[in-house]
Design a protein around this motif. Sequence first.
Motif, PDB file in Angstrom:
ATOM      1  N   ASP A  14      74.407  37.166  63.055  1.00 15.30           N
ATOM      2  CA  ASP A  14      74.440  38.234  62.050  1.00 15.30           C
ATOM      3  C   ASP A  14      73.149  38.243  61.237  1.00 15.30           C
ATOM      4  O   ASP A  14      72.557  39.300  60.990  1.00 15.30           O
ATOM      5  CB  ASP A  14      75.627  38.056  61.104  1.00 15.30           C
ATOM      6  CG  ASP A  14      76.968  38.289  61.768  1.00 15.30           C
ATOM      7  OD1 ASP A  14      77.043  39.138  62.668  1.00 15.30           O
ATOM      8  OD2 ASP A  14      77.936  37.616  61.378  1.00 15.30           O
ATOM      9  N   ALA A  15      72.731  37.060  60.809  1.00 15.48           N
ATOM     10  CA  ALA A  15      71.526  36.956  59.982  1.00 15.48           C
ATOM     11  C   ALA A  15      70.294  37.438  60.747  1.00 15.48           C
ATOM     12  O   ALA A  15      69.455  38.170  60.211  1.00 15.48           O
ATOM     13  CB  ALA A  15      71.333  35.511  59.524  1.00 15.48           C
ATOM     14  N   LEU A  16      70.180  37.049  62.015  1.00 16.50           N
ATOM     15  CA  LEU A  16      69.030  37.479  62.810  1.00 16.50           C
ATOM     16  C   LEU A  16      69.063  38.991  63.049  1.00 16.50           C
ATOM     17  O   LEU A  16      68.013  39.641  63.104  1.00 16.50           O
ATOM     18  CB  LEU A  16      69.009  36.728  64.145  1.00 16.50           C
ATOM     19  CG  LEU A  16      68.727  35.224  64.044  1.00 16.50           C
ATOM     20  CD1 LEU A  16      68.846  34.572  65.403  1.00 16.50           C
ATOM     21  CD2 LEU A  16      67.349  34.966  63.438  1.00 16.50           C
ATOM     22  N   HIS A  17      70.257  39.536  63.170  1.00 21.95           N
ATOM     23  CA  HIS A  17      70.373  40.992  63.319  1.00 21.95           C
ATOM     24  C   HIS A  17      69.905  41.701  62.049  1.00 21.95           C
ATOM     25  O   HIS A  17      69.235  42.739  62.119  1.00 21.95           O
ATOM     26  CB  HIS A  17      71.811  41.370  63.639  1.00 21.95           C
ATOM     27  CG  HIS A  17      72.040  42.844  63.779  1.00 21.95           C
ATOM     28  ND1 HIS A  17      71.306  43.639  64.631  1.00 21.95           N
ATOM     29  CD2 HIS A  17      72.917  43.680  63.160  1.00 21.95           C
ATOM     30  CE1 HIS A  17      71.715  44.893  64.546  1.00 21.95           C
ATOM     31  NE2 HIS A  17      72.686  44.941  63.646  1.00 21.95           N
ATOM     32  N   LEU A  18      70.222  41.149  60.895  1.00 22.09           N
ATOM     33  CA  LEU A  18      69.745  41.733  59.640  1.00 22.09           C
ATOM     34  C   LEU A  18      68.222  41.690  59.572  1.00 22.09           C
ATOM     35  O   LEU A  18      67.588  42.625  59.072  1.00 22.09           O
ATOM     36  CB  LEU A  18      70.356  40.984  58.453  1.00 22.09           C
ATOM     37  CG  LEU A  18      71.874  41.078  58.295  1.00 22.09           C
ATOM     38  CD1 LEU A  18      72.331  40.263  57.093  1.00 22.09           C
ATOM     39  CD2 LEU A  18      72.333  42.519  58.166  1.00 22.09           C
ATOM     40  N   VAL A  19      67.634  40.607  60.067  1.00 19.63           N
ATOM     41  CA  VAL A  19      66.177  40.524  60.125  1.00 19.63           C
ATOM     42  C   VAL A  19      65.620  41.648  60.991  1.00 19.63           C
ATOM     43  O   VAL A  19      64.632  42.308  60.626  1.00 19.63           O
ATOM     44  CB  VAL A  19      65.733  39.151  60.678  1.00 19.63           C
ATOM     45  CG1 VAL A  19      64.242  39.156  61.012  1.00 19.63           C
ATOM     46  CG2 VAL A  19      66.045  38.051  59.680  1.00 19.63           C
ATOM     47  N   GLU A  20      66.262  41.900  62.134  1.00 20.01           N
ATOM     48  CA  GLU A  20      65.812  42.965  63.024  1.00 20.01           C
ATOM     49  C   GLU A  20      65.934  44.331  62.350  1.00 20.01           C
ATOM     50  O   GLU A  20      65.072  45.196  62.518  1.00 20.01           O
ATOM     51  CB  GLU A  20      66.635  42.951  64.315  1.00 20.01           C
ATOM     52  CG  GLU A  20      66.361  41.772  65.217  1.00 20.01           C
ATOM     53  CD  GLU A  20      64.918  41.758  65.721  1.00 20.01           C
ATOM     54  OE1 GLU A  20      64.400  42.833  66.073  1.00 20.01           O
ATOM     55  OE2 GLU A  20      64.312  40.670  65.738  1.00 20.01           O
ATOM     56  N   LEU A  21      67.001  44.526  61.595  1.00 15.03           N
ATOM     57  CA  LEU A  21      67.183  45.804  60.908  1.00 15.03           C
ATOM     58  C   LEU A  21      66.077  46.042  59.884  1.00 15.03           C
ATOM     59  O   LEU A  21      65.544  47.156  59.769  1.00 15.03           O
ATOM     60  CB  LEU A  21      68.546  45.839  60.208  1.00 15.03           C
ATOM     61  CG  LEU A  21      69.787  45.889  61.096  1.00 15.03           C
ATOM     62  CD1 LEU A  21      71.049  45.843  60.232  1.00 15.03           C
ATOM     63  CD2 LEU A  21      69.790  47.122  61.982  1.00 15.03           C
ATOM     64  N   ILE A  22      65.720  44.996  59.149  1.00 15.81           N
ATOM     65  CA  ILE A  22      64.676  45.132  58.129  1.00 15.81           C
ATOM     66  C   ILE A  22      63.332  45.472  58.769  1.00 15.81           C
ATOM     67  O   ILE A  22      62.584  46.321  58.276  1.00 15.81           O
ATOM     68  CB  ILE A  22      64.555  43.844  57.291  1.00 15.81           C
ATOM     69  CG1 ILE A  22      65.789  43.666  56.410  1.00 15.81           C
ATOM     70  CG2 ILE A  22      63.297  43.876  56.422  1.00 15.81           C
ATOM     71  CD1 ILE A  22      65.785  42.374  55.619  1.00 15.81           C
TER      72      ILE A  22
END
Length: 237
Positions: A14-22
Amino acid sequence: MILPTIRASVTRDDALHLVELIGRDDPELRGLARDRLERDGVDALLDDPRVRNAILTDPQVRVAPPIVFFVLVRQALLEGGVDDRGIADFVASLVVGFGRARAAWRPSADDDREYVYLVDLMAGLRTADARRAFLLRTHLGNYSLWLAGLFPGYVDIRRRTRGAPSMDYFDQMGAAGYVAAADSREAERWGMRELLDGVGRDFVRVREALNRVSDRVLWPESGDPIDRLLREVQRGD
């Protein structure tokens, strides 16, 4: 009973996906977000306004709805000056939990009685044992916060057309329910004493944070715009 469980459910993926979104279109920004994750942990991402914007606009978002609600609630609380991740987790868990069929009317999942009015919850306290009283008082706070927080227009329409209770009534009853529930052995047993007391004593600001989520995200075009403007002015005061 509502327990704060969302924050602990956030995974590394989840955290890495948030990084990708940013950093979807900006490798440098993505690298900075990744560094921030490694240095400060996932809470730093969940507090980032860019994450909120991304989960509301990016068509490739794949985080679970509870995490979305945590981000929305957490950042709305921060805007109102409530910097307590436990409260954000509890309130977001409440929103998600009450989204399930008829959960908003039941003090616990195994309860076969439904309460539509706050006065009925108060009446139930007269014959309740200690455990039941704790559940009823907690639900008094939960139901008041959910109704007045997410549906302020409904509360106001009923007040104007049917003489139903005002927002102040829900604020007072909700705060009293949480504070009374916190002052019990059951709250201590569940490890909820400090959290319930905190929500109760800061009830108005917590309710106003949910008003912001309701007005800006859930139903941005509904309700009386004058009433919404007045709520914004009251928050500023």
